[in-house]
Scaffold this active site. Structure first.
Site, mmCIF file in Angstrom:
data_model
loop_
_atom_site.group_PDB
_atom_site.id
_atom_site.type_symbol
_atom_site.label_atom_id
_atom_site.label_comp_id
_atom_site.label_asym_id
_atom_site.label_seq_id
_atom_site.Cartn_x
_atom_site.Cartn_y
_atom_site.Cartn_z
ATOM 1 N N LEU A 103 1.315 3.608 2.369
ATOM 2 C CA LEU A 103 2.008 3.655 3.568
ATOM 3 C C LEU A 103 3.207 2.548 3.542
ATOM 4 C CD1 LEU A 103 2.638 5.056 6.126
ATOM 5 C CD2 LEU A 103 1.092 3.789 7.244
ATOM 6 N N GLY B 242 0.826 -1.249 -0.196
ATOM 7 C CA GLY B 242 0.049 -0.148 0.019
ATOM 8 C C GLY B 242 1.006 1.126 0.093
ATOM 9 N N LYS C 246 -12.790 1.754 11.333
ATOM 10 C CA LYS C 246 -11.601 2.436 11.741
ATOM 11 C C LYS C 246 -11.595 2.618 13.297
ATOM 12 C CE LYS C 246 -8.318 2.818 9.665
ATOM 13 N NZ LYS C 246 -7.314 1.714 9.385
ATOM 14 N N TYR D 29 -17.047 3.538 6.930
ATOM 15 C CA TYR D 29 -15.348 3.366 6.915
ATOM 16 C C TYR D 29 -14.774 4.039 8.277
ATOM 17 C CZ TYR D 29 -10.664 5.025 6.229
ATOM 18 O OH TYR D 29 -9.539 5.155 6.198
ATOM 19 N N ASP E 252 -3.593 -12.671 4.963
ATOM 20 C CA ASP E 252 -4.893 -11.916 5.049
ATOM 21 C C ASP E 252 -4.952 -11.829 6.561
ATOM 22 O OD1 ASP E 252 -7.301 -11.031 5.452
ATOM 23 O OD2 ASP E 252 -8.109 -12.586 4.071
ATOM 24 N N THR F 15 -7.673 7.425 11.181
ATOM 25 C CA THR F 15 -7.875 8.313 10.295
ATOM 26 C C THR F 15 -8.610 9.517 10.917
ATOM 27 O OG1 THR F 15 -9.614 8.728 8.074
ATOM 28 C CG2 THR F 15 -10.141 7.060 10.043
ATOM 29 N N ASP F 16 -8.827 10.498 10.355
ATOM 30 C CA ASP F 16 -9.146 11.874 10.907
ATOM 31 C C ASP F 16 -10.919 11.531 10.715
ATOM 32 O OD1 ASP F 16 -8.970 11.630 7.773
ATOM 33 O OD2 ASP F 16 -9.026 13.747 7.641
ATOM 34 N N ALA G 186 -5.517 -1.655 5.060
ATOM 35 C CA ALA G 186 -6.772 -1.009 5.140
ATOM 36 C C ALA G 186 -7.748 -1.373 4.131
ATOM 37 C CB ALA G 186 -6.252 0.402 5.022
HETATM 38 N N1 LIG Z 1 -5.632 6.806 2.150
HETATM 39 C C1 LIG Z 1 -6.037 7.713 2.908
HETATM 40 O O1 LIG Z 1 -6.426 9.031 2.449
HETATM 41 C C2 LIG Z 1 -5.912 7.732 4.319
HETATM 42 C C3 LIG Z 1 -6.614 8.815 5.112
HETATM 43 C C4 LIG Z 1 -6.351 8.620 6.564
HETATM 44 C C5 LIG Z 1 -6.013 7.506 7.227
HETATM 45 N N2 LIG Z 1 -5.416 6.526 6.318
HETATM 46 C C6 LIG Z 1 -5.115 5.430 6.817
HETATM 47 O O2 LIG Z 1 -3.849 4.932 6.679
HETATM 48 C C7 LIG Z 1 -3.284 3.673 6.544
HETATM 49 C C8 LIG Z 1 -2.798 3.370 5.465
HETATM 50 O O3 LIG Z 1 -3.538 3.501 4.156
HETATM 51 P P1 LIG Z 1 -2.915 3.475 2.559
HETATM 52 O O4 LIG Z 1 -3.751 4.674 2.075
HETATM 53 O O5 LIG Z 1 -1.493 3.312 2.546
HETATM 54 O O6 LIG Z 1 -3.870 2.293 2.179
HETATM 55 P P2 LIG Z 1 -3.567 1.419 0.476
HETATM 56 O O7 LIG Z 1 -2.516 2.047 0.019
HETATM 57 O O8 LIG Z 1 -5.099 1.095 0.232
HETATM 58 O O9 LIG Z 1 -3.017 0.018 1.168
HETATM 59 C C9 LIG Z 1 -3.418 -0.917 2.085
HETATM 60 C C10 LIG Z 1 -3.051 -2.272 1.773
HETATM 61 O O10 LIG Z 1 -3.411 -3.272 2.510
HETATM 62 C C11 LIG Z 1 -3.744 -4.333 1.656
HETATM 63 N N3 LIG Z 1 -4.783 -5.029 2.310
HETATM 64 C C12 LIG Z 1 -6.434 -4.967 2.190
HETATM 65 N N4 LIG Z 1 -6.804 -5.707 3.062
HETATM 66 C C13 LIG Z 1 -5.945 -6.626 3.432
HETATM 67 C C14 LIG Z 1 -6.029 -7.975 4.257
HETATM 68 N N5 LIG Z 1 -7.291 -8.193 4.650
HETATM 69 N N6 LIG Z 1 -4.801 -8.251 4.552
HETATM 70 C C15 LIG Z 1 -3.871 -7.844 4.329
HETATM 71 N N7 LIG Z 1 -3.538 -6.927 3.434
HETATM 72 C C16 LIG Z 1 -4.789 -6.057 2.936
HETATM 73 C C17 LIG Z 1 -4.189 -3.862 0.576
HETATM 74 O O11 LIG Z 1 -4.078 -4.825 -0.697
HETATM 75 P P3 LIG Z 1 -4.987 -4.616 -1.752
HETATM 76 O O12 LIG Z 1 -4.887 -3.151 -2.702
HETATM 77 O O13 LIG Z 1 -4.948 -5.950 -2.654
HETATM 78 O O14 LIG Z 1 -6.736 -4.444 -1.028
HETATM 79 C C18 LIG Z 1 -3.203 -2.620 0.291
HETATM 80 O O15 LIG Z 1 -1.906 -3.200 -0.332
HETATM 81 C C19 LIG Z 1 -4.478 2.954 6.788
HETATM 82 O O16 LIG Z 1 -4.719 2.735 8.143
HETATM 83 C C20 LIG Z 1 -5.639 4.099 6.441
HETATM 84 O O17 LIG Z 1 -6.887 3.680 7.010
HETATM 85 C C21 LIG Z 1 -5.515 6.541 4.683
#
Ligand SMILES: NC(=O)c1ccc[n+]([C@@H]2O[C@H](COP(=O)([O-])OP(=O)(O)OC[C@H]3O[C@@H](n4cnc5c(N)ncnc54)[C@H](OP(=O)(O)O)[C@@H]3O)[C@@H](O)[C@H]2O)c1
Length: 285
Positions: free
Chosen positions: A12, A10, A127, A123, A34, A99-100, A58
């Site tokens: 992060l 992902g 969280k 969502y 998973d 998250t916010d 996530a």
């Molecule tokens: N994105 C935002 O704007 C945002 C804002 C505030 C907070 N956050 C938080 O920041 C953190 C990182 O977010 P991100 O944007 O880096 O997320 P991301 O790019 O969507 O990456 C999440 C990763 O988790 C994997 N995943 C999903 N389900 C899974 C499972 N059951 N087991 C193992 N891996 C799994 C996904 O794989 P697949 O792609 O194959 O599903 C993806 O590689 C999260 O906690 C998120 O809630 C994000």
């Protein structure tokens, strides 16, 4: 540190992997483990025996979560629960991200860690449940809330980062209509990853807010991304209601990062500066 990273593909996760470098004992994504599978998580953590488990997984499809809340809860709440349980058994610290969107957005000042959460959608509910299950697990834990995450290469689930999607639309000559009534702090994934590792080293425990400095609306972010990319395109400012999306978002979700700085950690750079590093760079192999 002997670190284990789940969700390594992902936005992060990729930055944690590159930042941890020699301290990384194991990293993998959904195709390796998973996190909703309790036994698989327990076996992995026991085998790797890390000091720190970083959960960068996530389910973050904010609108889709309204129609599949069980899937959002499985990944965002049960997953962290199983990771926390396994971390506790291994005597490891769990670093979890939130998250916010746990806040309702009615505040008139940045949200502090102890402000009462009140998520507006499925969502945010999932969280917040994750945060609570981690706190109740008995594991040593660090929960880092962030906002508007922008990764180099973006989020696969969302079809790239917001900024990259805006640039692609502008280059394709498509009209740009972007909401101007949601205010938050865009945060670049490399900065968040570095700050998270710094928080671990500084002994941070409990909930911390971490975001790049400053704030803007999605409209402001779109305009900044276009300016940085040297693209002259008009962005129409619209109200959230005009999009009629399934999920409601907080109108104001700037996070107060004073608790992070109180540990002696320096402010993250302004979001506009960080954005320049996150635009258009592939960030993945
Ligand atoms: N994105 C935002 O704007 C945002 C804002 C505030 C907070 N956050 C938080 O920041 C953190 C990182 O977010 P991100 O944007 O880096 O997320 P991301 O790019 O969507 O990456 C999440 C990763 O988790 C994997 N995943 C999903 N389900 C899974 C499972 N059951 N087991 C193992 N891996 C799994 C996904 O794989 P697949 O792609 O194959 O599903 C993806 O590689 C999260 O906690 C998120 O809630 C994000």
């Amino acid at each position: 540190m002997r670190a284990l990273v789940v969700g390594s593909a992902g936005q992060l996760g990729r930055e944690l992997v590159s930042g941890l470098a020699g301290e990384l004992a194991w990293a993998g994504d959904l195709d390796q483990v998973d996190v909703t599978d309790r036994a698989a998580v327990a076996t992995l953590v026991e085998r790797v025996s890390p000091d720190v488990v970083f959960n960068a997984t996530a389910y973050n499809k904010v609108d889709q979560a309204e129609t599949e809340p069980d899937r959002a809860l499985a990944v965002n709440a049960l997953g962290p629960r199983w990771l926390a349980t396994a971390a506790r058994e291994a005597g490891a610290l769990l670093v979890h991200f939130s998250t916010d969107y746990v806040f309702d957005g009615v505040a008139d000042r940045p949200y502090r860690e102890d402000d009462p959460p009140r998520p507006l959608g499925a969502y945010g509910v999932s969280k917040l449940s994750g945060e609570q299950l981690v706190a109740e697990s008995g594991a040593e834990h660090l929960v880092i809330r962030t906002s508007g995450l922008l990764g180099r290469g973006g989020s696969e689930q969302k079809g790239g980062s917001f900024a990259d999607r805006i640039l692609a639309r502008a280059r394709g000559g498509q009209p740009l209509r972007v909401v101007a009534d949601q205010t938050f702090a865009p945060t670049c994934a490399p900065d968040l990853a570095a700050a998270s590792v710094a928080l671990v080293r500084a002994g941070g425990r409990g909930i911390f807010h971490v975001a790049n400095a400053g704030s803007c609306s999605w409209h402001g972010l779109a305009e900044a991304a276009l300016a940085l990319a040297g693209i002259d395109a008009r962005v129409e400012a619209i109200a959230s209601a005009e999009l009629a999306l399934a999920a409601r978002r907080p109108a104001y979700s700037v996070l107060d990062t004073a608790r992070y700085h109180a540990l002696g950690l320096p402010p993250l750079r302004p979001w506009r500066e960080a954005l320049a590093d996150c635009l258009g760079s592939p960030g993945r192999d």
